[in-house]
Design an enzyme around this catalytic site. Structure first.
Site, PDB file in Angstrom:
ATOM      1  N   ASP A 109      42.071  43.401  12.609  1.00 39.47           N
ATOM      2  CA  ASP A 109      41.649  44.026  11.360  1.00 39.47           C
ATOM      3  C   ASP A 109      42.208  43.267  10.163  1.00 39.47           C
ATOM      4  OD1 ASP A 109      40.942  45.751   9.310  1.00 39.47           O
ATOM      5  OD2 ASP A 109      42.342  47.334   9.880  1.00 39.47           O
ATOM      6  N   ASP A 306      36.626  42.383   5.327  1.00 39.97           N
ATOM      7  CA  ASP A 306      37.355  43.323   6.174  1.00 39.97           C
ATOM      8  C   ASP A 306      36.731  43.375   7.560  1.00 39.97           C
ATOM      9  OD1 ASP A 306      38.710  45.364   7.384  1.00 39.97           O
ATOM     10  OD2 ASP A 306      38.175  46.909   5.927  1.00 39.97           O
TER      11      ASP A 306
END
Length: 426
Positions: A109, A306
């Protein structure tokens, strides 16, 4: 040295547009600007001593916070149930932790900076409910070191959280061994976190947003650089996200090098944009966009890349322009998102691009449709960012490019990948 980590497509992952949007409301805490069942409302608590009867606080002051809420019948609002949040991930990566290595499947992430895992410190009831998980057992690692007093906690506006303590061990990242890597052990997990298929998360954002206290700990990228485990001129990682595990398109991350075969296969060159890391995110200028060739200027606009987000969220004017270009599309307040007819041919969907610095990159038309919305409609992969001040470019966008996260030069690079599902442009 350098390494490559292939991603595993999560076979249990089920796309759901509204649940994915709620996940983003929870992660970034913005207010929706379009009608829907979920919103951030005020929550008032009194700080101070309680009366002798313990019925009401005396003195102190009222503390007002914002919490994610859900509209229910009769104009009331209530808590957001765990099942309303898409907390699972489409991609997982196998890493080794400890000696001998225990193999865990983690979510990589770039929007967070903690490396936390399911652990034997969790209550037995939680471990049993997570029987599909690999649970890290530090007692079985000869290299485990537990510093005293270091803790971590990730919490969101809906009250969900994960927390625990911190130790150090060997992390094997595709053959690169990072000794003394901080490993955050989960001692508590709220129900939202229990529902994911992965065994934890590996954050690839900048260490300034790591949640460990009293001292922030180094991320894996920090340690790769500090320990000279990756070349001086290649202090970076890259992400190649395939369209789907079912299509045989191998997805992977590299650490310490750019996969030139992937770049060459696109027929395109890398374009870079300077990154502002002051907020801990991979933030770059994105001051224009196009819809079917029409340029929309967005002076001063920024975006973040992201990999832990499924959708792409942009401002309302851009979203409206995108769906205005799709016949019979509409905003569905019950699903808090734009939807369009599922029988729309892929090659008839609009060509949408977003700027990364000075270059435009097209979102694959195939990625404009995210999930089945029922009644012959598809939930769009690009939605409203609400009150958020920057775009959030998640997998909808990142699947369309080969992404380079260059820590050493504080820049984000992208290479346009051809869209395999679009036979022509609109």
């Amino acid at each position: 040295m350098a390494s490559k980590v292939n991603l595993i497509f999560n076979p249990k992952y089920q796309r759901n547009g509204l649940k994915s949007y709620v996940h983003l409301l929870r992660k970034y805490g913005f207010n929706p600007t379009l009608e829907g069942p979920y919103f951030h409302g005020p929550s008032v608590s009194q700080r101070g001593k309680f009366s002798a009867q313990g019925q009401r606080p005396v003195g102190g002051r009222a503390h007002v916070s914002r919490i994610l809420r859900k509209k229910i019948d009769g104009g009331q609002s209530g808590d957001v149930p765990a099942e309303d949040v898409q907390n699972d991930t489409e991609y997982l990566a196998q890493v080794g932790i400890g000696s001998p290595a225990q193999t865990l499947k983690l979510d990589f992430d770039s929007g967070s900076a903690d490396l936390w895992v399911w652990s034997t410190e969790l209550p037995s009831s939680t471990q049993q409910s997570g029987s599909s998980h690999t649970i890290f057992d530090p007692s079985k690692s000869s290299t485990w070191q537990e510093p005293s007093g270091e803790t971590w906690k990730i919490s969101y506006g809906d009250g969900s959280s994960a927390s625990g303590d911190v130790g150090n061990d060997v992390l094997n990242l595709g053959g690169l061994e990072i000794k003394g890597q901080a490993i955050e052990l989960a001692k508590t997990l709220s129900s939202q976190f229990e529902q994911s298929e992965g065994d934890g998360l590996l954050g690839l954002a900048f260490g300034s947003i790591n949640t460990a206290t009293p001292d922030k700990v180094k991320t894996p990228m920090d340690n790769l650089i500090a320990n000279n485990l990756i070349p001086q001129g290649s202090q970076l990682f890259t992400a190649h996200l395939g369209a789907s595990g079912e299509k045989g398109d191998t997805s992977f991350y590299t650490f310490g090098y750019i996969d030139q075969d992937t770049v060459s296969a696109t027929g395109n060159k890398i374009s870079y944009a300077a990154v502002d890391s002051s907020q801990g995110f991979w933030t770059f200028d994105s001051t224009s966009a196009t819809v079917n060739g029409k340029t929309i200027n967005r002076s001063g606009n920024t975006a973040i890349a992201d990999t832990g987000t499924t959708l792409a969220l942009v401002d309302d004017d851009i979203v409206k322009a995108i769906y205005d270009a799709i016949p019979n599309s509409k905003y569905d307040s019950s699903q808090q998102g734009y939807i369009y007819p599922s029988d729309t041919p892929v090659d008839k969907l609009p060509t949408v691009t977003f700027a990364v610095g000075d270059a435009q990159f097209a979102v694959h038309k195939s990625a404009l449709g995210f999930a089945d919305a029922g009644s012959g409609f598809t939930y769009g992969g690009i939605q409203s960012r609400g009150s958020n001040s920057f775009d959030i470019l998640g997998d909808t966008f990142l699947k369309s490019v080969y992404a380079i996260f260059d820590v050493g030069n504080t820049q984000f690079g992208a290479v346009q990948k051809p869209d395999p599902d679009a036979s022509s442009s609109s």
